[in-house]
Enzyme design. Structure first.
Site, short mmCIF file in Angstrom:
data_model
loop_
_atom_site.label_atom_id
_atom_site.label_comp_id
_atom_site.label_asym_id
_atom_site.label_seq_id
_atom_site.Cartn_x
_atom_site.Cartn_y
_atom_site.Cartn_z
N LYS A 114 -25.96 -23.55 18.58
CA LYS A 114 -27.03 -22.64 18.16
C LYS A 114 -27.89 -23.36 17.14
O LYS A 114 -27.42 -24.28 16.46
CB LYS A 114 -26.43 -21.39 17.49
CG LYS A 114 -27.33 -20.19 17.59
CD LYS A 114 -27.22 -19.60 18.99
CE LYS A 114 -27.84 -18.24 19.12
NZ LYS A 114 -27.35 -17.58 20.34
N1 GLU Z 1 -29.79 -17.07 22.93
C1 GLU Z 1 -29.18 -16.57 24.11
C2 GLU Z 1 -27.75 -16.20 23.86
O1 GLU Z 1 -27.36 -15.91 22.74
C3 GLU Z 1 -29.38 -17.51 25.30
C4 GLU Z 1 -28.79 -18.87 25.14
C5 GLU Z 1 -29.12 -19.81 26.28
O2 GLU Z 1 -29.75 -19.41 27.24
O3 GLU Z 1 -28.76 -20.98 26.14
O4 GLU Z 1 -26.95 -16.12 24.75
#
Ligand code: GLU
Length: 424
Positions: A114
């Protein structure tokens, strides 16, 4: 208040400490080697970067950014980038860990990561946001890549931000690298169906859960907290399926009509006025009241720690679908479990986004793009399969959906770690 002012936090408890405690509980319930749990309770790698940006008024502000990789045992790291004034390093670490479990539960060949930048994207001009994104990308450029770590949208970022990341990375390496980021606009290698994918995955989970209870979506009363990508798309999809969306909110508050809101009209109203308040024919309510509203399904689709030990005893929903990451604290979880409220946990209920991110990554690597019905059908296969696995694990272990989902995921990562062996 400026785009750079840190905000009062919505986090009452350290999210990373909570994520680590959750993992220890999973280890005990599913009898996972404590050595492995210790390894998995740490993040593999993280960078903290300063992101100096020339603001429109000529001043320069050094924003603070993070990118954290929790695990890469099952494949490249995957996870979104959050632009929010209350971002912290521990929040990013917790979100990175949850991405590892989410990808493993869905059976995707990814680990978890993240990123986040402390800023208020609502107060940045388009130019400021672009300069911030390009500089942040440059600062983390050695960390990301299609075989290494693949960012995507999260709270406060969108397809345009992904396009700038794609362009900045590609300009630096000298050729276009479609696989470096997902959630891109369709014009530059995005996937059809990515935009609404998180909400669509939530819809499939709610529908399957209702089927298990011998019920269906038709006329079910739904309250949705958060009107960003997930909340607004979920409201539309549920409305199309005949559910009654009685309550929606954004960060400033919400609106309620017990007979059901006209969702397309609400979306048009918010696009025009920038707020939900004042929508004709609906009562105004606060975000706190929304959590306690009488409904069949409550979908928290905003930020973490919205359902706590304090308000969980007053939740009147029969089912909770976590469109957001970490909206329920562990203490609240226990209360909801005791009260017989079914919680569809984040790693299952909001995984649709990363599943279609995976499809986008695959399509980008192959330079071959799918049709919308193929994306929806493949998404349905993966999410419903994960739901069924979680449901049966829950029954076998007489535990919650969350423990079952985490149990499956952690065991998959633990098994991969054991098979690969500890290096060197
Ligand atoms: N931010 C989204 C999540 O928390 C998508 C992450 C992604 O597509 O890599 O799942």
């Amino acid at each position: 208040m400026s785009a750079a002012s840190p905000a009062p936090t919505h986090l009452r408890e350290d999210p990373f400490a909570l994520a680590q405690a959750q993992l220890r509980r999973v280890g005990e319930t599913f009898d996972v080697d404590p050595n492995l749990i210790q390894v998995l309770s740490q993040c593999k790698k993280g960078v903290e970067v300063s992101v100096p940006v020339q603001m429109d008024d000529g001043s320069v502000f050094p924003f603070q950014g993070y990118r954290v990789v929790h695990n890469t045992t099952r494949g490249p790291a995957k996870g979104g980038i959050r632009y929010h004034p209350a971002v912290t390093q521990d929040e990013v670490k917790a979100l990175a860990m949850w991405m590892t479990w989410k990808c493993a539960l869905m059976g995707l060949p990814f680990g978890g990561a993240k990123g986040g930048v402390i800023c208020d994207p609502k107060l940045l001009s388009l130019g400021e946001k672009e300069r911030l994104t390009r500089r942040y990308t440059t600062e983390i450029i050695n960390e990301i890549g299609p075989e290494k770590d693949i960012p995507a949208p999260d709270v406060g970022t969108d397809a345009q931000v992904m396009a700038w990341i794609f362009d900045t990375y590609s300009m630096n390496v000298g050729y276009s690298v479609l696989g470096v980021v997902t959630g891109k606009p369709l014009a530059v290698g995005g996937s059809v169906g990515r935009d609404g994918a998180t909400a669509r995955g939530s819809l499939y989970c709610i529908r399957t859960a209702l089927q298990k209870q011998g019920s269906r979506l038709q006329d079910r009363r739904v309250a949705i907290q958060g009107f960003g990508n997930v909340g607004s798309n979920l409201a539309s999809l549920l409305c199309d399926e005949g559910a009654r969306v009685t309550t929606v909110s954004d960060s400033r508050g919400g609106i309620h009509n017990a007979y059901g809101l006209d969702v397309p009209a609400v979306i048009a109203y918010r696009a025009e006025h920038g707020v939900l308040q004042g929508f004709p024919g609906a009562d105004e309510i606060t975000n706190e009241e929304l959590i306690e509203i009488d409904c069949d399904v409550l979908a928290p689709c905003a930020l973490e720690q919205m359902i706590t030990a304090e308000n969980a005893p007053r939740v009147r929903a029969k089912m909770i679908c976590e469109g957001a990451n970490g909206p329920t604290t562990p203490a609240a979880d226990e209360i909801l479990e005791d009260r017989g409220i079914l919680v569809l946990p984040d790693v299952l209920a909001n995984a649709g986004g990363v599943v279609v991110s995976y499809f986008e990554w695959v399509q980008g690597l192959q330079e071959y793009f799918w049709k919308e019905y193929e994306v929806h059908a493949k998404l349905n296969d993966i999410v419903v399969r994960a739901f069924e696995e979680t449901w049966s694990t829950r029954e076998r272990h007489a535990t919650s959906m969350r423990m079952a989902a985490y149990g499956i995921a952690v065991q998959r990562v633990a098994q991969a770690t054991t098979i690969r062996g500890l290096y060197p």
